[in-house]
Design a protein around this motif. Structure first.
Motif, short mmCIF file in Angstrom:
data_model
loop_
_atom_site.label_atom_id
_atom_site.label_comp_id
_atom_site.label_asym_id
_atom_site.label_seq_id
_atom_site.Cartn_x
_atom_site.Cartn_y
_atom_site.Cartn_z
N GLY A 34 0.80 -1.22 0.00
CA GLY A 34 0.00 0.00 0.00
C GLY A 34 0.83 1.27 0.00
O GLY A 34 0.29 2.36 -0.23
N LEU A 35 2.14 1.15 0.25
CA LEU A 35 3.02 2.32 0.21
C LEU A 35 3.48 2.66 -1.19
O LEU A 35 4.08 3.72 -1.40
CB LEU A 35 4.24 2.07 1.11
N LEU A 36 3.24 1.79 -2.15
CA LEU A 36 3.64 2.08 -3.52
C LEU A 36 2.73 3.16 -4.12
O LEU A 36 1.56 3.27 -3.73
CB LEU A 36 3.56 0.81 -4.37
N PRO A 37 3.24 3.95 -5.05
CA PRO A 37 2.39 4.98 -5.68
C PRO A 37 1.23 4.36 -6.46
O PRO A 37 1.36 3.27 -7.02
CB PRO A 37 3.36 5.71 -6.61
N TYR A 38 0.12 5.08 -6.46
CA TYR A 38 -1.08 4.68 -7.20
C TYR A 38 -1.61 3.32 -6.76
O TYR A 38 -2.10 2.53 -7.57
CB TYR A 38 -0.80 4.67 -8.72
N THR A 39 -1.48 3.04 -5.49
CA THR A 39 -2.03 1.81 -4.93
C THR A 39 -3.00 2.18 -3.82
O THR A 39 -3.13 3.34 -3.43
CB THR A 39 -0.94 0.89 -4.37
N PHE A 40 -3.67 1.18 -3.30
CA PHE A 40 -4.64 1.37 -2.22
C PHE A 40 -4.33 0.41 -1.10
O PHE A 40 -4.03 -0.76 -1.34
CB PHE A 40 -6.07 1.15 -2.75
N THR A 41 -4.40 0.90 0.14
CA THR A 41 -4.12 0.07 1.31
C THR A 41 -5.43 -0.33 1.97
O THR A 41 -6.06 0.50 2.64
CB THR A 41 -3.24 0.82 2.32
N PRO A 42 -5.89 -1.55 1.82
CA PRO A 42 -7.17 -1.93 2.42
C PRO A 42 -7.16 -1.85 3.95
O PRO A 42 -8.21 -1.61 4.56
CB PRO A 42 -7.37 -3.38 1.94
N THR A 43 -6.00 -2.03 4.57
CA THR A 43 -5.95 -2.04 6.03
C THR A 43 -6.01 -0.65 6.65
O THR A 43 -5.94 -0.52 7.87
CB THR A 43 -4.66 -2.74 6.50
N THR A 44 -6.15 0.40 5.84
CA THR A 44 -6.46 1.71 6.40
C THR A 44 -7.94 1.88 6.67
O THR A 44 -8.35 2.91 7.21
CB THR A 44 -5.99 2.83 5.45
N GLN A 45 -8.75 0.89 6.30
CA GLN A 45 -10.19 0.93 6.55
C GLN A 45 -10.48 0.24 7.87
O GLN A 45 -10.15 -0.93 8.07
CB GLN A 45 -10.95 0.23 5.42
N LEU A 46 -11.12 0.96 8.79
CA LEU A 46 -11.43 0.40 10.10
C LEU A 46 -12.39 -0.77 9.99
O LEU A 46 -12.30 -1.73 10.75
CB LEU A 46 -12.01 1.49 11.01
N SER A 47 -13.30 -0.71 9.04
CA SER A 47 -14.27 -1.80 8.88
C SER A 47 -13.58 -3.11 8.54
O SER A 47 -13.95 -4.18 9.06
CB SER A 47 -15.29 -1.43 7.80
N LEU A 48 -12.57 -3.05 7.67
CA LEU A 48 -11.84 -4.27 7.30
C LEU A 48 -11.05 -4.81 8.49
O LEU A 48 -11.07 -6.02 8.76
CB LEU A 48 -10.91 -3.98 6.14
N ASN A 49 -10.37 -3.93 9.22
CA ASN A 49 -9.58 -4.38 10.36
C ASN A 49 -10.47 -4.96 11.47
O ASN A 49 -10.09 -5.94 12.12
CB ASN A 49 -8.75 -3.22 10.91
N MET A 50 -11.63 -4.34 11.68
CA MET A 50 -12.55 -4.91 12.66
C MET A 50 -13.10 -6.25 12.19
O MET A 50 -13.39 -7.14 12.99
CB MET A 50 -13.70 -3.93 12.91
N GLY A 51 -13.24 -6.41 10.87
CA GLY A 51 -13.65 -7.70 10.33
C GLY A 51 -12.63 -8.78 10.56
O GLY A 51 -12.97 -9.98 10.62
N PHE A 52 -11.35 -8.41 10.68
CA PHE A 52 -10.32 -9.37 11.05
C PHE A 52 -10.30 -9.60 12.57
O PHE A 52 -10.16 -10.74 13.04
CB PHE A 52 -8.94 -8.88 10.61
N ALA A 53 -10.41 -8.52 13.34
CA ALA A 53 -10.19 -8.59 14.78
C ALA A 53 -11.34 -9.27 15.52
O ALA A 53 -11.10 -10.14 16.37
CB ALA A 53 -9.96 -7.18 15.34
N ILE A 54 -12.57 -8.88 15.21
CA ILE A 54 -13.71 -9.39 15.99
C ILE A 54 -13.88 -10.91 15.85
O ILE A 54 -13.99 -11.61 16.87
CB ILE A 54 -14.99 -8.63 15.62
N PRO A 55 -13.91 -11.49 14.65
CA PRO A 55 -14.08 -12.95 14.57
C PRO A 55 -12.94 -13.73 15.23
O PRO A 55 -13.19 -14.74 15.91
CB PRO A 55 -14.15 -13.22 13.07
N MET A 56 -11.69 -13.27 15.05
CA MET A 56 -10.57 -13.99 15.65
C MET A 56 -10.61 -13.90 17.17
O MET A 56 -10.39 -14.90 17.88
CB MET A 56 -9.25 -13.44 15.12
N TRP A 57 -10.88 -12.71 17.69
CA TRP A 57 -10.98 -12.55 19.15
C TRP A 57 -12.15 -13.37 19.70
O TRP A 57 -12.02 -14.04 20.73
CB TRP A 57 -11.16 -11.08 19.49
N LEU A 58 -13.29 -13.31 19.03
CA LEU A 58 -14.46 -14.05 19.50
C LEU A 58 -14.21 -15.55 19.46
O LEU A 58 -14.68 -16.29 20.34
CB LEU A 58 -15.67 -13.69 18.64
N ALA A 59 -13.45 -16.02 18.47
CA ALA A 59 -13.14 -17.45 18.39
C ALA A 59 -12.28 -17.88 19.57
O ALA A 59 -12.48 -18.98 20.12
CB ALA A 59 -12.43 -17.75 17.07
#
Length: 227
Positions: free
Chosen positions: A87-112
């Protein structure tokens, strides 16, 4: 001005098709594919060595029932690592700057991890809500505090990853914009800003790698409490 700065964190789309899926699946093409040869190539050897070292460090203090999580945590770490760095490369997009995506990773793993602890050792899992030797009048208050701290863990995971990457991207864009604007009038200052930008980019690469490791490390600590 603020709107232009934060436009880089909006999910891009092309012809109405969101590009976040491409940004998340494309990094996997960089990993060497498994080979039937007895001795793999340099990249495959380095990858196997890094995964072995990471697995040994993460699961050294976790009991054997938790070792079945190795594949899931390693996959998550590789995904976060590649998306953060690319995501640091020019003209790219970093999905992990989205809180919704990171919470989608964190909540299921923590709940498991919590569900696994409640199934395997419910007494020990509930015992984490009340420290041993607590005075009787403080028991209700401490139970409420520990319960809140338990449920705030996934929020802390997602916000930590989002905030670190967002702050780094904003600093890089601010300094790059300043260097570009000052180049015609103050070239010396622009060159100094460019040098600072180079150092900041190196720092942000390290932050992107460290944050992926910290995310998985904290999940392994939560797992350690429940196995």
């Amino acid at each position: 001005m603020n709107l232009n700065l934060f436009d880089q964190f909006m999910s891009p789309s092309l012809l109405g098709i969101p590009l976040m899926a491409i940004a998340m699946t494309l990094p996997w093409a960089l990993f060497p594919s498994p080979s039937s040869r007895l001795i793999g190539g340099r990249m495959a050897t380095i990858q196997a060595w890094a995964i072995h070292l990471f697995t040994k460090q993460i699961f050294s203090n976790i009991s054997p029932p938790g070792h079945k999580w190795a594949l899931a945590l390693i996959t998550l770490m590789l995904l976060l690592l590649t998306t953060n760095v690319l995501g640091l490369l020019p003209y790219t997009f970093t999905p992990t700057t989205q809180l919704s995506l990171n919470m989608g990773f964190a909540i299921p793993m923590w709940l498991a991890t919590v569900i696994m602890g409640m199934r395997s050792q419910p007494t020990a899992t509930l015992g984490h809500l009340l420290p041993e030797g607590t005075p009787t009048p403080l028991i209700p208050i401490l139970i409420i505090i520990e319960t809140i701290s338990l449920f705030i863990r996934p929020l802390a995971l997602g916000v930590r990853l989002t905030a670190n990457l967002t702050a780094g991207h904003l600093l890089i864009q601010l300094i790059a914009t300043a260097a570009f604007v000052l180049l015609p009038t103050l070239p010396i200052v622009s060159i100094l800003n460019s040098a600072i930008l180079l150092l900041l980019t190196l720092l942000e690469i390290a932050v992107a790698m460290i944050q992926a490791y910290v995310f998985v490390l904290l999940l392994s600590l939560y797992l350690q409490e429940n196995v």
